[in-house]
Scaffold this motif. Structure first.
Motif, PDB file in Angstrom:
ATOM      1  N   GLY A  65      25.963 -86.357 -15.268  1.00 44.68           N
ATOM      2  CA  GLY A  65      26.254 -85.515 -14.111  1.00 44.68           C
ATOM      3  C   GLY A  65      25.037 -85.282 -13.260  1.00 44.68           C
ATOM      4  N   GLY A  66      25.218 -84.490 -12.250  1.00 39.61           N
ATOM      5  CA  GLY A  66      24.128 -84.213 -11.324  1.00 39.61           C
ATOM      6  C   GLY A  66      23.889 -85.375 -10.401  1.00 39.61           C
ATOM      7  N   ASP A  67      22.799 -85.297  -9.702  1.00 41.04           N
ATOM      8  CA  ASP A  67      22.505 -86.332  -8.716  1.00 41.04           C
ATOM      9  C   ASP A  67      21.171 -87.017  -8.979  1.00 41.04           C
ATOM     10  N   GLY A  68      20.656 -86.904 -10.176  1.00 36.45           N
ATOM     11  CA  GLY A  68      19.441 -87.619 -10.525  1.00 36.45           C
ATOM     12  C   GLY A  68      18.206 -87.166  -9.779  1.00 36.45           C
ATOM     13  N   GLY A  69      18.163 -85.904  -9.372  1.00 34.01           N
ATOM     14  CA  GLY A  69      16.995 -85.413  -8.658  1.00 34.01           C
ATOM     15  C   GLY A  69      16.913 -85.888  -7.225  1.00 34.01           C
ATOM     16  N   ALA A  70      18.063 -86.187  -6.638  1.00 35.84           N
ATOM     17  CA  ALA A  70      18.081 -86.688  -5.272  1.00 35.84           C
ATOM     18  C   ALA A  70      17.576 -85.643  -4.287  1.00 35.84           C
ATOM     19  N   ASP A  71      16.979 -86.135  -3.212  1.00 36.60           N
ATOM     20  CA  ASP A  71      16.568 -85.265  -2.114  1.00 36.60           C
ATOM     21  C   ASP A  71      17.797 -84.967  -1.266  1.00 36.60           C
ATOM     22  N   ALA A  72      17.899 -83.729  -0.801  1.00 36.44           N
ATOM     23  CA  ALA A  72      19.022 -83.319   0.032  1.00 36.44           C
ATOM     24  C   ALA A  72      18.555 -83.042   1.449  1.00 36.44           C
ATOM     25  N   SER A  73      19.389 -83.400   2.402  1.00 32.99           N
ATOM     26  CA  SER A  73      19.110 -83.119   3.807  1.00 32.99           C
ATOM     27  C   SER A  73      20.441 -83.124   4.551  1.00 32.99           C
ATOM     28  N   VAL A  74      20.372 -82.993   5.867  1.00 35.43           N
ATOM     29  CA  VAL A  74      21.557 -83.098   6.711  1.00 35.43           C
ATOM     30  C   VAL A  74      21.238 -84.024   7.871  1.00 35.43           C
ATOM     31  N   THR A  75      22.293 -84.541   8.485  1.00 32.78           N
ATOM     32  CA  THR A  75      22.139 -85.378   9.670  1.00 32.78           C
ATOM     33  C   THR A  75      23.103 -84.901  10.736  1.00 32.78           C
ATOM     34  N   GLY A  76      22.697 -85.045  11.974  1.00 37.23           N
ATOM     35  CA  GLY A  76      23.549 -84.701  13.099  1.00 37.23           C
ATOM     36  C   GLY A  76      24.421 -85.854  13.550  1.00 37.23           C
ATOM     37  N   ILE A  77      24.280 -87.022  12.924  1.00 40.84           N
ATOM     38  CA  ILE A  77      25.140 -88.152  13.258  1.00 40.84           C
ATOM     39  C   ILE A  77      26.551 -87.811  12.778  1.00 40.84           C
ATOM     40  N   THR A  78      27.530 -88.021  13.647  1.00 40.49           N
ATOM     41  CA  THR A  78      28.904 -87.671  13.294  1.00 40.49           C
ATOM     42  C   THR A  78      29.660 -88.881  12.749  1.00 40.49           C
ATOM     43  N   GLU A  79      30.735 -88.578  12.062  1.00 33.10           N
ATOM     44  CA  GLU A  79      31.582 -89.634  11.517  1.00 33.10           C
ATOM     45  C   GLU A  79      32.105 -90.543  12.629  1.00 33.10           C
ATOM     46  N   SER A  80      32.538 -89.956  13.738  1.00 30.82           N
ATOM     47  CA  SER A  80      33.093 -90.766  14.829  1.00 30.82           C
ATOM     48  C   SER A  80      32.050 -91.700  15.436  1.00 30.82           C
TER      49      SER A  80
END
Length: 167
Positions: free
Chosen positions: A41-56
């Protein structure tokens, strides 16, 4: 994504000893062997962030100009676009020469998409830079790209062979 393309990519990853099993709709958790994300489980110590690029903006048909440009600008990387479930669509990127991975999750009605990435390469950073490069060059279609092959190898270019890079 065309299911046959997804099966082909999965088969190639499997043959290389990397066994992706897909992802759950709730986010960037992956149910697969520890080839990319450690078991348990978990994400293996992944770095988290966000992006403003949209799905569309980002999700395009399999043979679109954007996917073509991403393939040229982000080498040795497989992109897997999951189906939308429960308002979320994860898009995975797997490195083919190492165990790097990234996942961006687009959610309906949410302006920013959540990103997780881990490994030697910062795949989402590379993908986002390639996307911005493509947008910055006027969203070029396939006809504006060229390939030059010579004794020094292959070089890809946009509009002008003098402005080239190794694929």
């Amino acid at each position: 994504m065309d299911p046959s393309v997804s099966r082909h990519a999965g088969a190639r990853l499997d043959a290389a000893g990397w066994h992706p099993r897909g992802c759950v709709p709730s986010g960037c958790r992956c149910r697969r062997t520890g080839a990319y994300v450690p078991a348990g489980g978990g994400d293996g110590g992944a770095d988290a962030s966000v992006t403003g690029i949209t799905e569309s903006e980002f999700i395009t048909p399999p043979y679109s100009a954007l996917r073509f440009a991403l393939g040229l600008r982000v080498p040795n990387c497989v992109q897997v676009v999951a189906d939308r479930r429960d308002g979320a669509r994860p898009v995975w990127f797997y490195g083919l020469t190492d165990r790097s991975w990234a996942c961006v999750v687009f959610r309906e009605g949410v302006a920013e998409a959540r990103v997780r990435q881990a490994g030697e390469r910062r795949l989402w950073d590379e993908v986002e830079a390639a996307y911005r490069w493509w947008v910055g060059h006027g969203r070029p279609d396939h006809t504006r790209f060229g390939l030059t092959v010579g004794p020094a190898g292959q070089r890809v270019w946009l509009d002008d062979p003098a402005d080239c890079w190794a694929p």
